[in-house]
Design a protein around this motif. Structure first.
Motif, mmCIF file in Angstrom:
data_model
loop_
_atom_site.group_PDB
_atom_site.id
_atom_site.type_symbol
_atom_site.label_atom_id
_atom_site.label_comp_id
_atom_site.label_asym_id
_atom_site.label_seq_id
_atom_site.Cartn_x
_atom_site.Cartn_y
_atom_site.Cartn_z
ATOM 1 N N CYS A 329 38.863 41.017 45.943
ATOM 2 C CA CYS A 329 39.301 39.818 45.212
ATOM 3 C C CYS A 329 38.449 39.620 43.963
ATOM 4 C CB CYS A 329 39.195 38.578 46.097
ATOM 5 S SG CYS A 329 40.367 38.523 47.446
ATOM 6 N N PHE A 330 37.132 39.742 44.124
ATOM 7 C CA PHE A 330 36.241 39.574 42.975
ATOM 8 C C PHE A 330 36.515 40.641 41.917
ATOM 9 C CE2 PHE A 330 33.635 37.272 46.162
ATOM 10 C CZ PHE A 330 33.449 36.091 45.452
ATOM 11 N N ARG A 331 36.754 41.862 42.344
ATOM 12 C CA ARG A 331 37.048 42.934 41.388
ATOM 13 C C ARG A 331 38.376 42.678 40.682
ATOM 14 N NH1 ARG A 331 36.443 48.535 44.462
ATOM 15 N NH2 ARG A 331 37.375 49.217 42.477
ATOM 16 N N TRP A 332 39.352 42.169 41.417
ATOM 17 C CA TRP A 332 40.662 41.846 40.843
ATOM 18 C C TRP A 332 40.514 40.756 39.770
ATOM 19 C CZ3 TRP A 332 45.477 43.916 41.505
ATOM 20 C CH2 TRP A 332 46.586 43.155 41.139
ATOM 21 N N CYS A 333 39.780 39.711 40.106
ATOM 22 C CA CYS A 333 39.591 38.606 39.163
ATOM 23 C C CYS A 333 38.846 39.066 37.912
ATOM 24 C CB CYS A 333 38.829 37.467 39.830
ATOM 25 S SG CYS A 333 39.739 36.652 41.156
ATOM 26 N N GLU A 334 37.844 39.910 38.100
ATOM 27 C CA GLU A 334 37.067 40.401 36.963
ATOM 28 C C GLU A 334 37.912 41.315 36.084
ATOM 29 O OE1 GLU A 334 32.939 42.919 36.101
ATOM 30 O OE2 GLU A 334 33.496 42.343 38.145
ATOM 31 N N GLU A 335 38.702 42.170 36.715
ATOM 32 C CA GLU A 335 39.499 43.136 35.958
ATOM 33 C C GLU A 335 40.570 42.459 35.116
ATOM 34 O OE1 GLU A 335 42.431 46.993 36.822
ATOM 35 O OE2 GLU A 335 41.085 46.245 38.400
ATOM 36 N N PHE A 336 41.216 41.423 35.671
ATOM 37 C CA PHE A 336 42.342 40.800 34.974
ATOM 38 C C PHE A 336 42.005 39.430 34.384
ATOM 39 C CE2 PHE A 336 44.426 43.738 37.961
ATOM 40 C CZ PHE A 336 45.178 44.478 37.057
ATOM 41 N N GLY A 337 40.757 39.005 34.497
ATOM 42 C CA GLY A 337 40.369 37.719 33.936
ATOM 43 C C GLY A 337 40.997 36.539 34.653
ATOM 44 N N VAL A 338 41.125 36.637 35.966
ATOM 45 C CA VAL A 338 41.747 35.564 36.752
ATOM 46 C C VAL A 338 40.752 34.424 36.922
ATOM 47 C CG1 VAL A 338 42.763 34.947 38.978
ATOM 48 C CG2 VAL A 338 43.221 37.195 37.974
ATOM 49 N N GLU A 339 41.139 33.234 36.499
ATOM 50 C CA GLU A 339 40.250 32.077 36.564
ATOM 51 C C GLU A 339 40.754 31.022 37.538
ATOM 52 O OE1 GLU A 339 40.007 30.809 32.523
ATOM 53 O OE2 GLU A 339 38.625 32.420 31.966
ATOM 54 N N TYR A 340 41.815 31.326 38.251
ATOM 55 C CA TYR A 340 42.359 30.389 39.229
ATOM 56 C C TYR A 340 42.088 30.923 40.637
ATOM 57 C CZ TYR A 340 46.225 33.700 38.431
ATOM 58 O OH TYR A 340 46.977 34.824 38.265
ATOM 59 N N PRO A 341 42.338 30.138 41.688
ATOM 60 C CA PRO A 341 41.936 30.528 43.043
ATOM 61 C C PRO A 341 42.558 31.845 43.504
ATOM 62 C CG PRO A 341 42.468 28.204 42.982
ATOM 63 C CD PRO A 341 42.867 28.757 41.655
ATOM 64 N N THR A 342 41.732 32.659 44.131
ATOM 65 C CA THR A 342 42.172 33.928 44.714
ATOM 66 C C THR A 342 41.679 33.981 46.152
ATOM 67 O OG1 THR A 342 42.102 35.025 42.560
ATOM 68 C CG2 THR A 342 42.073 36.434 44.508
ATOM 69 N N VAL A 343 42.601 34.217 47.067
ATOM 70 C CA VAL A 343 42.302 34.184 48.503
ATOM 71 C C VAL A 343 42.417 35.591 49.067
ATOM 72 C CG1 VAL A 343 42.996 33.257 50.750
ATOM 73 C CG2 VAL A 343 43.177 31.827 48.690
ATOM 74 N N GLY A 344 41.382 36.013 49.782
ATOM 75 C CA GLY A 344 41.393 37.315 50.425
ATOM 76 C C GLY A 344 41.541 37.198 51.931
ATOM 77 N N LEU A 345 41.335 38.313 52.592
ATOM 78 C CA LEU A 345 41.507 38.363 54.043
ATOM 79 C C LEU A 345 40.615 37.352 54.748
ATOM 80 C CD1 LEU A 345 42.871 39.869 56.403
ATOM 81 C CD2 LEU A 345 40.926 41.446 56.390
ATOM 82 N N GLU A 346 39.369 37.235 54.285
ATOM 83 C CA GLU A 346 38.430 36.324 54.940
ATOM 84 C C GLU A 346 38.814 34.862 54.754
ATOM 85 O OE1 GLU A 346 36.118 40.007 53.603
ATOM 86 O OE2 GLU A 346 37.781 38.758 52.905
ATOM 87 N N GLY A 347 39.618 34.572 53.737
ATOM 88 C CA GLY A 347 40.003 33.191 53.457
ATOM 89 C C GLY A 347 41.282 32.743 54.135
#
Length: 483
Positions: A329-347
């Motif tokens: 999730c962190f890599r996805w947000c960093e790669e695409f500049g995502v600034e809104y909530p991102t939920v992964g398996l742990e969430g």
């Protein structure tokens, strides 16, 4: 000629006859677990078709429910079709227990009644088909093997068999059937019927052609019936009367309407769907996979639309969901500049997938404030190829453009107005007026009226995560808090 046409019908439906299967049946007498005897030839010579469901263990409950449904739909063994179930590895006690537990009303035959012996007559017809097999015997003593469950009604229609309910009228049909959709489940209730021994509840969603038996109950209500929030779900209830007759209620349909969920994004922020909807926002969910090519191709347009429609502070709230681990999730947000909530398996992403009954990516959902699911990418075939695709989906719903950070020409100016970034303890904001700080959920976390050119904001009380700064209603920058 008629037999040839019937054979073509069966082959068209995917039925396949083994060459070794005898075309003509042998006579046999069964005794069910209640001690009642049935002779196969007597049934066939009486003009009935005989549908036999074999199972070698008790794993075929779903097929038994299908048989029970067909039994009621085609005359309760008093019309064109006679239904029976053979448990080839069950003694009489197990046979009775199975029949009573699942309210089976057609004959159930165990080993003591001849099930295994009859099974042995047709090894080439039903061998190698697992624990659930079906044989359909025709009145002219011919046999067609292994009907496909989801085509029973088509097969019966091809043979000239028409539905004939067991409505002899001793008790009334259930009335006032109502559905109650709570945050997490759908419940049904109806008026109690005098003389009804119990009730059958039938359901169907948009992907199914036929209703199937959902459950049996002695109470005039049932909780937590099968409900697919992204689909239209239909239900009816049949009252089972003391004389064996059955009467059917009107059908009601529910959905598509959202069920609530609570997730936690990769920064630890809690996301409660109904809270967001209740404050008047649409919710856009992008379900992605880290290695999914189509997901990656769509991301630049999704991120661009996020800024176009107000950065989660206006009509629409964006979120990303994936069953990949949080580190991706962190890599996805960093790669695409995502600034809104991102939920992964742990969430809790898997809970979301299970609740909404889908399994592939990309998959987009748009949920309106009234909790209607107005866009389901899986069922509507909605995919994002460019920004215009998103605009065309949002515009008819009245989602307005609220461009955020449009007055910031580049990241350099932004970094000069809000610094340091990341912030640990203090962030400086170069601005004068009403300063408002929002978290990535679009929630206001701080408001300061400043007469000076620079304000120092204590961030020790802020949870780690991404924050946005507005001055007099205009976005001027963002910063990340790390402790």
């Amino acid at each position: 000629m008629k037999k040839a046409l019937l054979l073509l019908v069966f082959l068209a439906l995917g039925w396949q006859l083994k060459a070794e299967c005898p075309p003509v049946v042998e006579d046999f007498t069964f005794t069910d677990c209640n001690g009642v005897a049935y002779n196969l030839f007597e049934l066939l010579d009486g003009g009935q078709y005989v549908l036999v469901h074999f199972q070698n263990d008790f794993s075929g409950y779903g097929q038994t429910l299908t048989m029970n449904n067909l039994y009621h739909q085609y005359g309760c063994n008093g019309r064109d079709v006679f239904f029976m179930e053979l448990l080839t590895n069950a003694d009489e006690a197990q046979c009775q227990s199975w029949s009573e537990e699942h309210h089976i009303e057609f004959p159930v035959i165990g080993m003591d009644g001849g099930s295994a012996s009859f099974y042995a007559l047709y090894p080439d017809c039903i061998y190698d088909y697992g624990n659930n097999q079906f044989l359909l015997f025709l009145p002219d003593h011919q046999i067609f093997q292994e009907p496909i469950v989801y085509h029973f009604e088509e097969v019966f229609s091809g043979l000239g068999i028409v539905p004939s309910n067991c409505n002899f009228g001793q008790c009334e049909a259930p009335s006032n059937l109502t559905a109650h959709l709570s945050a997490s489940q759908l419940n049904l209730e109806w008026e109690s019927v005098d003389g009804a021994q119990y009730y059958h509840v039938f359901s169907r969603n948009y992907a199914e052609e036929d209703f199937h038996l959902e459950a049996n109950t002695v109470e005039p209500n049932i909780e937590k019936v099968t409900y697919h929030p992204t689909e239209e779900n239909c239900y009816y209830v049949a009252s089972r009367c003391e004389d064996g007759s059955e009467n059917i209620s009107d059908t009601i349909c529910v959905g598509p309407k959202a069920l609530d969920f609570e997730l936690v994004d990769c920064h630890g922020n809690e996301i409660h769907l109904f809270d967001i909807l209740d404050r008047g926002q649409f919710v856009f969910v992008d379900f992605f996979g880290f290695t999914c090519i189509s997901c990656r191709e769509a991301m630049p347009y999704i991120v661009e639309s996020y800024y176009r429609y107000g950065c989660n502070n206006e009509d629409i709230f964006y979120m990303e969901v994936t069953t990949d681990p949080e580190e991706l999730c962190f890599r996805w947000c960093e790669e695409f500049g995502v600034e809104y909530p991102t939920v992964g398996l742990e969430g809790g992403a898997q809970r979301f997938v299970d609740l909404y009954h889908f399994s592939y990516s990309p998959h987009y959902f748009l949920i309106a404030p009234d909790r209607q699911i107005v866009l389901d990418g899986g069922h509507s075939g909605f995919y994002i190829y460019d920004l215009q695709t998103i605009i065309d989906a949002f515009e008819p719903l009245g989602i307005e453009v609220h461009q955020c950070y449009s007055d910031i020409p580049d990241n350099q100016q932004e970094s000069c107005m809000v610094f340091p970034n990341p912030a640990d303890g203090v962030v400086n904001i170069e601005a004068q007026g009403l300063i408002q700080v929002y978290n990535s959920l679009g929630q206001l976390v701080d408001a300061i009226v400043s007469d000076s050119q620079q304000v120092r904001v204590n961030t020790n009380r802020y949870p780690e995560g991404l924050y946005f700064v507005q001055v007099d209603g205009k976005g001027i920058g963002k910063f990340v808090v790390k402790h």
